[in-house]
Every structure is written in structure tokens, then in C-alpha cells.
Design a protein around this motif. Structure first.
Motif, PDB file in Angstrom:
ATOM      1  N   GLN A 145     -26.474  11.074 -16.587  1.00 57.61           N
ATOM      2  CA  GLN A 145     -25.775   9.818 -16.874  1.00 57.61           C
ATOM      3  C   GLN A 145     -25.355   9.129 -15.584  1.00 57.61           C
ATOM      4  O   GLN A 145     -25.446   7.901 -15.462  1.00 57.61           O
ATOM      5  N   ARG A 146     -24.893   9.915 -14.624  1.00 55.96           N
ATOM      6  CA  ARG A 146     -24.494   9.342 -13.336  1.00 55.96           C
ATOM      7  C   ARG A 146     -25.687   8.711 -12.629  1.00 55.96           C
ATOM      8  O   ARG A 146     -25.568   7.640 -12.035  1.00 55.96           O
ATOM      9  N   MET A 147     -26.835   9.349 -12.700  1.00 56.09           N
ATOM     10  CA  MET A 147     -28.013   8.811 -12.030  1.00 56.09           C
ATOM     11  C   MET A 147     -28.538   7.561 -12.740  1.00 56.09           C
ATOM     12  O   MET A 147     -29.041   6.637 -12.101  1.00 56.09           O
ATOM     13  N   MET A 148     -28.414   7.492 -14.053  1.00 60.56           N
ATOM     14  CA  MET A 148     -28.822   6.279 -14.775  1.00 60.56           C
ATOM     15  C   MET A 148     -27.921   5.101 -14.383  1.00 60.56           C
ATOM     16  O   MET A 148     -28.403   3.987 -14.163  1.00 60.56           O
ATOM     17  N   LEU A 149     -26.611   5.356 -14.289  1.00 59.81           N
ATOM     18  CA  LEU A 149     -25.694   4.302 -13.854  1.00 59.81           C
ATOM     19  C   LEU A 149     -26.012   3.897 -12.408  1.00 59.81           C
ATOM     20  O   LEU A 149     -26.026   2.710 -12.086  1.00 59.81           O
ATOM     21  N   ALA A 150     -26.283   4.870 -11.569  1.00 57.80           N
ATOM     22  CA  ALA A 150     -26.605   4.576 -10.168  1.00 57.80           C
ATOM     23  C   ALA A 150     -27.840   3.679 -10.072  1.00 57.80           C
ATOM     24  O   ALA A 150     -27.856   2.731  -9.273  1.00 57.80           O
ATOM     25  N   GLN A 151     -28.838   3.938 -10.891  1.00 61.97           N
ATOM     26  CA  GLN A 151     -30.039   3.103 -10.871  1.00 61.97           C
ATOM     27  C   GLN A 151     -29.701   1.659 -11.251  1.00 61.97           C
ATOM     28  O   GLN A 151     -30.223   0.714 -10.648  1.00 61.97           O
ATOM     29  N   ARG A 152     -28.827   1.486 -12.231  1.00 59.70           N
ATOM     30  CA  ARG A 152     -28.411   0.127 -12.610  1.00 59.70           C
ATOM     31  C   ARG A 152     -27.621  -0.535 -11.481  1.00 59.70           C
ATOM     32  O   ARG A 152     -27.814  -1.714 -11.170  1.00 59.70           O
ATOM     33  N   LEU A 153     -26.730   0.219 -10.846  1.00 58.47           N
ATOM     34  CA  LEU A 153     -25.911  -0.338  -9.773  1.00 58.47           C
ATOM     35  C   LEU A 153     -26.740  -0.686  -8.534  1.00 58.47           C
ATOM     36  O   LEU A 153     -26.389  -1.603  -7.785  1.00 58.47           O
ATOM     37  N   LEU A 154     -27.831   0.030  -8.328  1.00 53.07           N
ATOM     38  CA  LEU A 154     -28.682  -0.262  -7.171  1.00 53.07           C
ATOM     39  C   LEU A 154     -29.356  -1.626  -7.296  1.00 53.07           C
ATOM     40  O   LEU A 154     -29.868  -2.162  -6.314  1.00 53.07           O
ATOM     41  N   ASN A 155     -29.357  -2.201  -8.487  1.00 55.26           N
ATOM     42  CA  ASN A 155     -29.885  -3.556  -8.678  1.00 55.26           C
ATOM     43  C   ASN A 155     -28.996  -4.611  -8.020  1.00 55.26           C
ATOM     44  O   ASN A 155     -29.445  -5.723  -7.778  1.00 55.26           O
ATOM     45  N   ASP A 156     -27.739  -4.272  -7.767  1.00 48.94           N
ATOM     46  CA  ASP A 156     -26.801  -5.221  -7.176  1.00 48.94           C
ATOM     47  C   ASP A 156     -26.814  -5.068  -5.653  1.00 48.94           C
ATOM     48  O   ASP A 156     -26.281  -4.094  -5.112  1.00 48.94           O
ATOM     49  N   PRO A 157     -27.400  -6.031  -4.928  1.00 47.65           N
ATOM     50  CA  PRO A 157     -27.493  -5.914  -3.465  1.00 47.65           C
ATOM     51  C   PRO A 157     -26.138  -6.013  -2.770  1.00 47.65           C
ATOM     52  O   PRO A 157     -26.022  -5.675  -1.587  1.00 47.65           O
ATOM     53  N   GLU A 163     -20.590   2.776  -1.836  1.00 46.76           N
ATOM     54  CA  GLU A 163     -19.811   2.316  -2.982  1.00 46.76           C
ATOM     55  C   GLU A 163     -20.404   2.833  -4.293  1.00 46.76           C
ATOM     56  O   GLU A 163     -19.672   3.236  -5.201  1.00 46.76           O
ATOM     57  N   ILE A 164     -21.713   2.835  -4.360  1.00 45.01           N
ATOM     58  CA  ILE A 164     -22.378   3.341  -5.565  1.00 45.01           C
ATOM     59  C   ILE A 164     -22.121   4.835  -5.706  1.00 45.01           C
ATOM     60  O   ILE A 164     -21.831   5.318  -6.808  1.00 45.01           O
ATOM     61  N   ALA A 165     -22.201   5.568  -4.607  1.00 47.38           N
ATOM     62  CA  ALA A 165     -21.934   7.015  -4.637  1.00 47.38           C
ATOM     63  C   ALA A 165     -20.546   7.288  -5.207  1.00 47.38           C
ATOM     64  O   ALA A 165     -20.380   8.143  -6.086  1.00 47.38           O
ATOM     65  N   LEU A 166     -19.547   6.558  -4.735  1.00 51.47           N
ATOM     66  CA  LEU A 166     -18.182   6.732  -5.241  1.00 51.47           C
ATOM     67  C   LEU A 166     -18.074   6.327  -6.705  1.00 51.47           C
ATOM     68  O   LEU A 166     -17.356   6.962  -7.480  1.00 51.47           O
ATOM     69  N   SER A 167     -18.801   5.298  -7.099  1.00 50.34           N
ATOM     70  CA  SER A 167     -18.760   4.808  -8.480  1.00 50.34           C
ATOM     71  C   SER A 167     -19.321   5.797  -9.483  1.00 50.34           C
ATOM     72  O   SER A 167     -19.007   5.731 -10.666  1.00 50.34           O
ATOM     73  N   VAL A 168     -20.173   6.696  -9.005  1.00 49.09           N
ATOM     74  CA  VAL A 168     -20.770   7.679  -9.910  1.00 49.09           C
ATOM     75  C   VAL A 168     -20.277   9.104  -9.611  1.00 49.09           C
ATOM     76  O   VAL A 168     -20.923  10.080  -9.989  1.00 49.09           O
ATOM     77  N   GLY A 169     -19.134   9.220  -8.936  1.00 57.31           N
ATOM     78  CA  GLY A 169     -18.472  10.501  -8.811  1.00 57.31           C
ATOM     79  C   GLY A 169     -18.854  11.374  -7.639  1.00 57.31           C
ATOM     80  O   GLY A 169     -18.549  12.561  -7.631  1.00 57.31           O
TER      81      GLY A 169
END
Length: 195
Positions: A145-157, A163-169
């Protein structure tokens, strides 16, 4: 060589969970081979795993498995002939409560005790039931689940990898990148460039 300190209370608790009888007394053994215990100790001796807050579920489960393995093969505890928990899975409402909780807390360390408490089960029974219901351990499910969220967040440049690492724990970008690469098959930077 690995050294792990387990309290007698922790071993007694595991004995109770699996339905064992008698006092916990480990047998003195030197040089005996136990491949399962060796694999568990490899996980527990990896400093990257121990220090990573996102791996809390994995560490909790590894300690439980170590206790159970010690009780099974290296103690004088009488264990039941059949597993104490043989029913399949957890109820849908329990699964929904636990998965909703994990999804709401992807940015925080989550422990087995808090998940099991959500549905009124012991850690041991919760892990077994969760795996029977989902086909995955709680740690693997949460990591996916964390990696799926990370993939979505990586769309935001506008979001950095940190920041993404912290956002997914994940406490560090390197721990995040290693897990991302293992699950997704590429680094977060390469994934972002491919978008």
C-alpha cells in the motif's frame, strides 16, 4: 553469531498464545542447526531493518516467530498437537477496520499490537488470520500500500523524494528507495523520469 535477549515474560506470553503447557525452560544447546531460527535472526540482526520505523510490523512478527520457534524446538514446553487457531481468516468488518487504519496511517510506524487490538485478537492470532484473509502478512500488505501511494505521489514534481519517503512511513530516502526498488523494480527517480 547473533545475540537476542528475550524476556521470560515474552516467552511465557507466546507459550500462552499457542496453547502450550508447563513452564518455559529453554534447553541448553550448543552448535545445533536450526535453519528457521537462523533466518529469523538474520532479519533481526539487520540494522537497516531494526532502525526502519516502517518495518515495525516485520520486526514484531519476527520476534514472535523466534519465540514460537524456540518454544517448539528448544524448550520443554508441551505444545498442543494441532494449531490453536484453525479457523480461516478474520471477519470482513475486522479486515476493513484494520486495513482502513493502516491506510489512514501510512506515514507512521504501525505495530502488530495496535492492529491486533483493533479487532480484539492476540498478535499471533491476528497475523495468522490476516494472512488467511488476504494471502499476505500485515507487513507485506502495508508495504504494498505504501508503494502504491508512493507511485501516485511521484506524479507530483513539486514533491521531493525525501518528502514522499516521509509521506509513506520511511525515515530515510535510502530505506524508501531500497523498498521501492524491491517492490516496483526500479528506483523512485527512474520511475518519476519514466512518467
Amino acid at each position: 553469531m547473533s545475540h537476542v535477549y528475550l524476556t521470560n515474560e515474552r516467552l511465557e506470553h507466546c507459550r500462552t498464545l499457542i496453547g502450550g503447557r508447563g513452564n518455559v525452560e529453554l534447553m541448553a544447546r550448543v552448535g545445533s542447526e536450526d535453519a528457521v531460527t537462523s533466518q529469523i535472526l538474520t532479519i533481526l540482526s539487520n540494522p537497516d531493518v531494526i532502525a526502519d520505523p516502517s518495518a515495525k510490523l516485520l520486526v514484531d512478527r519476527a520476534v514472535d516467530l523466534l519465540c514460537i520457534q524456540l518454544l517448539r524446538l528448544h524448550s520443554i514446553v508441551q505444545l498442543p498437537q494441532s494449531a490453536a487457531y484453525t479457523r480461516g481468516g478474520i471477519a470482513r468488518w475486522q479486515l476493513r477496520r484494520v486495513t482502513d487504519y493502516m491506510l489512514a496511517h501510512l506515514d507512521k510506524p504501525i505495530g502488530l499490537d495496535e492492529l491486533a487490538a483493533l479487532v480484539g485478537l492476540s498478535r499471533y492470532h491476528f497475523c495468522t488470520a490476516f494472512r488467511l484473509s488476504t494471502g499476505l502478512t500485515p507487513h507485506v500488505w502495508l508495504t504494498r500500500q505504501r508503494m502504491m501511494l508512493a507511485q501516485r505521489l511521484l506524479n507530483d514534481p513539486n514533491l521531493s523524494i525525501s518528502e514522499i519517503a516521509l509521506s509513506v512511513g520511511y525515515a530515510t530516502p535510502s530505506a524508501f528507495a531500497a523498498t521501492f526498488r524491491r517492490i516496483v523494480g526500479t528506483t523512485p527517480r527512474s520511475f518519476r523520469r519514466s512518467l
